[in-house]
Write an enzyme that holds these catalytic residues in place. Structure first.
Site, PDB file in Angstrom:
ATOM      1  N   ASP A  68      51.217   3.850 -98.455  1.00 59.12           N
ATOM      2  CA  ASP A  68      50.897   2.437 -98.239  1.00 59.12           C
ATOM      3  C   ASP A  68      52.113   1.538 -98.470  1.00 59.12           C
ATOM      4  OD1 ASP A  68      51.050   2.805-101.006  1.00 59.12           O
ATOM      5  OD2 ASP A  68      48.896   2.672-101.286  1.00 59.12           O
ATOM      6  N   ASN A 137      39.738   1.514-110.459  1.00 57.69           N
ATOM      7  CA  ASN A 137      38.491   1.335-109.713  1.00 57.69           C
ATOM      8  C   ASN A 137      38.228   2.504-108.761  1.00 57.69           C
ATOM      9  OD1 ASN A 137      40.344   0.951-107.675  1.00 57.69           O
ATOM     10  ND2 ASN A 137      39.813  -1.186-107.248  1.00 57.69           N
ATOM     11  N   HIS A 139      40.384   3.688-106.489  1.00 59.20           N
ATOM     12  CA  HIS A 139      41.046   3.663-105.181  1.00 59.20           C
ATOM     13  C   HIS A 139      42.060   4.793-105.066  1.00 59.20           C
ATOM     14  CE1 HIS A 139      44.508   0.669-106.419  1.00 59.20           C
ATOM     15  NE2 HIS A 139      44.822   1.904-106.719  1.00 59.20           N
ATOM     16  N   GLU A 144      40.276   0.628-101.174  1.00 56.53           N
ATOM     17  CA  GLU A 144      39.582  -0.013-102.284  1.00 56.53           C
ATOM     18  C   GLU A 144      38.071   0.243-102.184  1.00 56.53           C
ATOM     19  OE1 GLU A 144      41.258  -1.059-104.650  1.00 56.53           O
ATOM     20  OE2 GLU A 144      42.862  -2.445-104.140  1.00 56.53           O
TER      21      GLU A 144
HETATM   22  P1  PGA Z   1      49.549   3.707-111.408  1.00 52.58           P
HETATM   23  O1  PGA Z   1      48.717   3.346-110.108  1.00 52.58           O
HETATM   24  O2  PGA Z   1      50.129   5.070-111.182  1.00 52.58           O
HETATM   25  O3  PGA Z   1      50.596   2.650-111.510  1.00 52.58           O
HETATM   26  O4  PGA Z   1      48.588   3.702-112.556  1.00 52.58           O
HETATM   27  C1  PGA Z   1      48.024   4.328-109.423  1.00 52.58           C
HETATM   28  C2  PGA Z   1      47.169   3.700-108.361  1.00 52.58           C
HETATM   29  O5  PGA Z   1      46.747   2.534-108.489  1.00 52.58           O
HETATM   30  O6  PGA Z   1      46.879   4.395-107.362  1.00 52.58           O
END
Ligand code: PGA
Length: 251
Positions: A68, A137, A139, A144
């Protein structure tokens, strides 16, 4: 099939993940690797750089696809995911610049930008190994929580929780882009193998959904239960907070 591996420390988790990536590249030097951004894979990328410096691995034949990018950020923007990958991995190893693929964060036509990335994915066939983090959450990429899964590359609004979580990389929460372009759930599920990493306790509820037996687009990562080959590496400290856990391997 989800295989859960628990590691004692973040460093051990990162080294275990690096072994899996290195094995993939040793077995197939021209592998297609899907990369993820975020704090969690930083230790993995650092370990891969060290392995490269020690001549244990070469990335010269791989092709990369990132999950992304923020909409509105050019690849030169310091907070763009392109810069993140350059800074932490791509500029430090022998990955060829023209083998790096990213969805475009800046474009004249949104559907055209999504289609172009889809076409690039189609051209390589399928991703051999997709690295994933997981949001609090649930995702994966920027898929999302929603009432339905979106299968292909698309533009998405970021959930409030994601904006808050990502504000740490910006001076101010108001600077966090509100939209992203992301691989869809179908693109992720098409990868031959998936490697998901989680280190923080704040991820335990989302992770439990990977072992719940329920597929719920409101916890997008739950779809991974339908994938034939997923390895999840977690820090052991999280495991105490996870429900429904089985298939556990302690290393
Ligand atoms: P993080 O994010 O590795 O910074 O915790 C992971 C994500 O949101 O997919």
């Amino acid at each position: 099939m989800i295989q859960l591996i628990m590691m004692e420390t973040y460093q051990a988790l990162s080294e275990q993940a690096a072994k899996i990536v290195a094995n993939q590249i040793h077995q197939k030097p021209n592998s297609i690797i899907g990369f993820a951004t975020g704090s969690t894979p930083l230790g993995l990328y650092e370990t891969l750089v060290t392995m490269y410096q020690n001549k244990e691995i070469s990335f010269s034949e791989i092709q990369t696809f990132n999950l992304d990018e923020y909409v509105g950020l050019r690849p030169t923007h310091p907070q763009s995911y392109f810069q993140f990958m350059m800074q932490h991995l791509f500029s430090k190893v022998d990955i060829k610049r023209d083998q790096i693929h990213f969805p475009a964060g800046v474009f004249a036509n949104a559907s055209r930008a999504c289609l172009e990335f889809e076409e690039q994915l189609e051209q390589v066939g399928s991703i051999d190994l997709q690295i994933l983090g997981i949001g609090e959450n649930g995702h994966i990429g920027f898929n999302e929580p929603a009432d339905a899964f979106t299968l292909n590359t698309h533009i998405t609004g970021l959930a409030e929780r994601t904006i808050q979580a990502n504000a740490r990389f910006f001076h101010d929460q108001s600077e966090v882009p509100r939209k992203a372009i992301t691989m869809g759930i179908g693109n992720i599920m098409a990868a031959k193998k998936i490697l998901l990493l989680a280190d923080k306790e704040s991820k335990s509820a989302a992770l439990s959904a990977l072992f719940s037996g329920t597929i719920d687009p409101n916890i997008p990562a739950s779809i991974l239960q339908l994938h034939p080959n997923v390895v999840v590496i977690v820090n052991k400290k999280i495991a105490n907070y996870m429900k429904h856990v089985s298939n556990t391997l302690e290393v």
